[in-house]
Design an enzyme around this catalytic site. Structure first.
Site, PDB file in Angstrom:
ATOM      1  CD  GLU A 179     -12.389  -6.603   8.455  1.00 23.87           C
ATOM      2  OE1 GLU A 179     -13.585  -6.910   8.353  1.00 23.87           O
ATOM      3  OE2 GLU A 179     -11.896  -6.103   9.496  1.00 23.87           O
ATOM      4  CG  LEU A 211      -2.090  -1.021   1.108  1.00 24.47           C
ATOM      5  CD1 LEU A 211      -2.714  -1.257   2.476  1.00 24.47           C
ATOM      6  CD2 LEU A 211      -3.143  -0.547   0.122  1.00 24.47           C
ATOM      7  CE  LYS A 212       3.748   2.215   5.735  1.00 24.83           C
ATOM      8  NZ  LYS A 212       4.722   1.839   6.801  1.00 24.83           N
ATOM      9  CB  VAL A 251      -2.219  -8.795  14.841  1.00 25.31           C
ATOM     10  CG1 VAL A 251      -2.480 -10.288  15.005  1.00 25.31           C
ATOM     11  CG2 VAL A 251      -1.502  -8.523  13.518  1.00 25.31           C
ATOM     12  CB  ALA A 280     -16.301   4.682  11.574  1.00 27.59           C
ATOM     13  CE  LYS A 292     -15.283 -12.221  14.832  1.00 30.90           C
ATOM     14  NZ  LYS A 292     -14.774 -11.094  14.021  1.00 30.90           N
ATOM     15  NE  ARG A 308     -10.309   1.718  10.704  1.00 28.39           N
ATOM     16  CZ  ARG A 308     -10.387   1.798  12.035  1.00 28.39           C
ATOM     17  NH1 ARG A 308      -9.921   2.850  12.663  1.00 28.39           N
ATOM     18  NH2 ARG A 308     -10.912   0.799  12.718  1.00 28.39           N
ATOM     19  CD  GLU A 321      -4.800  12.594   4.883  1.00 22.50           C
ATOM     20  OE1 GLU A 321      -4.249  13.281   5.757  1.00 22.50           O
ATOM     21  OE2 GLU A 321      -4.850  12.926   3.678  1.00 22.50           O
TER      22      GLU A 321
END
Length: 214
Positions: free
Chosen positions: A152, A34-35, A57, A164, A66, A90, A51
């Site tokens: 995710e 991503l970077k 984790v 959010a 869970k 995110r 941005e």
């Protein structure tokens, strides 16, 4: 007694910590990807579509809780099969088109498999939540094997991220028992945030057109 103290398999905690290290490596791989996309696109087009990025984790205790909520015994196999968000990233973008553009660039990479997509931007949740969720699987090359690991990725704009984050803090304060009219106000705020996204995207497109004119 901790959540893990009464697990039937005493070696589970050690195995789970080893497993989580592999999930961390998967996050590191994706963060690097991503970077690179962010910096290369900014160099080529004078616009950074990302941005900022954060990652996490899950802790072993949260994973066990869970699994039990889902009705599964806490085993490594159950973690791999039934939990998609052990590792999470995110990605916060300036504008809505950036979200889909970054998702597309990432999905076109040969070693990134998109397992599942949930588009809460096009179809928001009833409470107003908006985001693009991807479950991806990528290879992690270890000293003796290759593991394909699920991560995710939540992708959203700055306005979506603000809504959010504040929504989570407000509901945490009320422990799920919000006052009358509270949810309606939050949905109204989400609509305002979506309108802000539209306005800012339109302004960005105008500046892009102006800069391209001779």
């Amino acid at each position: 007694m901790t959540v893990l103290d009464d697990v039937d398999h005493p070696h589970l905690l050690r195995e789970l910590r080893s497993e989580l290290m592999i999930y961390k490596f998967a996050v590191d791989e994706l963060m690097t990807k991503l970077k690179i996309l962010s910096e290369e696109f900014d160099f080529a087009h004078q616009h950074d579509p990302i941005e900022h990025i954060i990652s996490r984790v899950k802790r072993p205790e949260a994973i066990v809780r869970k699994l039990r909520r889902k009705g599964h015994e806490p085993t490594i196999e159950a973690v791999r099969e039934h939990i998609d968000d052990v590792a999470g990233i995110r990605v916060v973008c300036p504008f809505v088109p950036d979200v889909y553009m970054v998702a597309g660039m990432l999905g076109r990479q040969d070693d990134v498999e998109i397992v599942k997509t949930k588009d809460y931007i096009d179809d928001p949740k009833p409470n107003g939540y908006r985001s693009l969720h991807l479950i991806v699987r990528i290879p992690v090359f270890l000293s003796d094997r290759v593991e394909r690991v699920k991560v995710e990725i939540q992708m959203r704009t700055i306005a979506m991220d603000f809504w959010a984050a504040v929504e989570h803090k407000l509901f945490y304060k009320y422990e799920g028992e919000a006052p009358t009219g509270f949810r309606e106000e939050l949905r109204a705020a989400a609509i305002t945030a979506a309108d802000l996204d539209r306005r800012m995207t339109a302004l960005h497109e105008r500046t892009q057109m102006s800069s391209s004119e001779p």
